[in-house]
Scaffold this active site. Sequence first.
Site, PDB file in Angstrom:
ATOM      1  N   SER A  82       0.754  -1.166  -0.041  1.00 20.85           N
ATOM      2  CA  SER A  82      -0.021   0.099  -0.049  1.00 20.85           C
ATOM      3  C   SER A  82       0.847   1.178   0.106  1.00 20.85           C
ATOM      4  O   SER A  82       0.210   2.337  -0.211  1.00 20.85           O
ATOM      5  CB  SER A  82      -1.017   0.038   0.997  1.00 20.85           C
ATOM      6  OG  SER A  82      -1.902  -0.747   0.953  1.00 20.85           O
ATOM      7  N   LYS A  85       0.328   3.278  -3.036  1.00 25.91           N
ATOM      8  CA  LYS A  85      -0.791   4.381  -3.043  1.00 25.91           C
ATOM      9  C   LYS A  85      -0.281   5.741  -3.243  1.00 25.91           C
ATOM     10  O   LYS A  85      -0.815   6.485  -3.977  1.00 25.91           O
ATOM     11  CB  LYS A  85      -1.696   4.047  -2.056  1.00 25.91           C
ATOM     12  CG  LYS A  85      -2.479   2.575  -2.010  1.00 25.91           C
ATOM     13  CD  LYS A  85      -3.318   2.515  -0.684  1.00 25.91           C
ATOM     14  CE  LYS A  85      -3.861   0.927  -0.722  1.00 25.91           C
ATOM     15  NZ  LYS A  85      -4.740   0.628   0.642  1.00 25.91           N
ATOM     16  N   TYR A 207      -3.717  -2.924 -10.414  1.00 27.68           N
ATOM     17  CA  TYR A 207      -3.518  -2.661  -8.933  1.00 27.68           C
ATOM     18  C   TYR A 207      -2.624  -3.679  -7.908  1.00 27.68           C
ATOM     19  O   TYR A 207      -1.586  -3.123  -7.075  1.00 27.68           O
ATOM     20  CB  TYR A 207      -4.475  -2.178  -8.179  1.00 27.68           C
ATOM     21  CG  TYR A 207      -4.511  -1.818  -6.679  1.00 27.68           C
ATOM     22  CD1 TYR A 207      -3.850  -0.715  -6.429  1.00 27.68           C
ATOM     23  CD2 TYR A 207      -4.879  -2.929  -5.512  1.00 27.68           C
ATOM     24  CE1 TYR A 207      -3.781  -0.728  -4.823  1.00 27.68           C
ATOM     25  CE2 TYR A 207      -4.801  -2.578  -4.331  1.00 27.68           C
ATOM     26  CZ  TYR A 207      -4.077  -1.350  -4.105  1.00 27.68           C
ATOM     27  OH  TYR A 207      -3.986  -1.243  -2.791  1.00 27.68           O
ATOM     28  N   TYR A 259      -4.283   5.110   7.930  1.00 26.10           N
ATOM     29  CA  TYR A 259      -5.831   4.718   7.859  1.00 26.10           C
ATOM     30  C   TYR A 259      -6.338   5.101   9.429  1.00 26.10           C
ATOM     31  O   TYR A 259      -6.215   6.118   9.858  1.00 26.10           O
ATOM     32  CB  TYR A 259      -5.698   3.135   7.833  1.00 26.10           C
ATOM     33  CG  TYR A 259      -4.978   2.735   6.679  1.00 26.10           C
ATOM     34  CD1 TYR A 259      -5.307   3.151   5.266  1.00 26.10           C
ATOM     35  CD2 TYR A 259      -3.933   1.868   6.748  1.00 26.10           C
ATOM     36  CE1 TYR A 259      -4.580   2.698   4.180  1.00 26.10           C
ATOM     37  CE2 TYR A 259      -3.222   1.238   5.514  1.00 26.10           C
ATOM     38  CZ  TYR A 259      -3.698   1.804   4.258  1.00 26.10           C
ATOM     39  OH  TYR A 259      -3.172   1.291   3.074  1.00 26.10           O
ATOM     40  N   VAL A 277       1.355  -3.611   4.247  1.00 25.24           N
ATOM     41  CA  VAL A 277       1.278  -4.811   4.996  1.00 25.24           C
ATOM     42  C   VAL A 277       2.374  -5.953   4.999  1.00 25.24           C
ATOM     43  O   VAL A 277       2.608  -6.877   5.511  1.00 25.24           O
ATOM     44  CB  VAL A 277      -0.033  -5.577   4.496  1.00 25.24           C
ATOM     45  CG1 VAL A 277      -1.096  -4.566   5.010  1.00 25.24           C
ATOM     46  CG2 VAL A 277       0.001  -5.892   2.949  1.00 25.24           C
TER      47      VAL A 277
END
Length: 339
Positions: A82, A85, A207, A259, A277
């Site tokens: 992630s 992103k 993705y 987050y 992660v």
Amino acid sequence: MGPPAALRAGQFRLYAASMPLPLHSFLASQTDRLREVRRGEPMAEPPSMSSGDPERCAVAVANCEGDVVSAGDVGDEFTIQSISKAIAYAYVLEELGHEKVHEFVDVEPSGEAYHVISVEDSSGRPDNPMINAGALVVHSLLPGGDQDERSALVLDLFSRLAGRQLSVDETVFEEELRAGHRNLAIAHLLRAENDLPDDPHDVVAGYTRQCAIRVTAVDLAMMGATLANCGTQPVTGEQIFSPDVVRQTLSVMLTCGMYDDAGDWVSGVGIPAKSGVAGGILAVAPGSLGVAAWSPRLDGHGTSVRGRELVRQVAMKLGLHLLDGRPEPEVDWEASEMK
């Protein structure tokens, strides 16, 4: 007196309790200390991501001139996940402009976990580009007619940021794609809300491949240094992002990058960051440093337990918290006992 904007990480000593402490020694001591921490567990799926030694740990600090100081298992590669992103978001901002991107994805903290299936009631947009829903939309906005073209673009972009040719972990990609039912569900929801321009299956595959790019802690630190340096890669000198795009990207990383743990991160660490992660964390001290850490054991938010503490310790020692009004640590700019 604090460090200048172009902090020469390879040439300074920190002073702790009036005793000179080379940065490499500080990073090495923190890495060794945190290896003993056994909290958290590596990501269980896909199997290839949890198959390595969970006690591996690395940290790297890069400045705006391309100097790097690192410690731990800095040669080990892991998938970016992630963290990608933030980079993809910066790219679509550069290509399309903020107003166009904002039509498809908002910039509000969601307060929810990264994989929650949700869109705004009023607009149908994801809350921000750092949760999976927003990241899927961002990936679909990348130039290219299909996943192959977008994937090639992303790999080239990430390689330019890192300053070396990167590659995709094909095993992780295939395993994550087979298990990507939740992301596919999110993509179909977004398509139903007219917020996903392309085919859900194609977007999810692209993705997932974006998240499977292999990096090291040094690669992430160099990416962070590029953002810290107003979008200019410190070693190659290439202007990859404009300063306005960097400011927008770092703003969203600060408020949304961690987050449902964003508030605690801002109060405790205080610099823009993005986690993944696989155990990586990319953090940016605007105008001075990129800081990266990696270790596989994760907390309940999906953030590396050791990585979080490593970045926090670096931020504390260097006085990086954006809201910290205390004097920054003294720095001896002539010291050279670095690695």
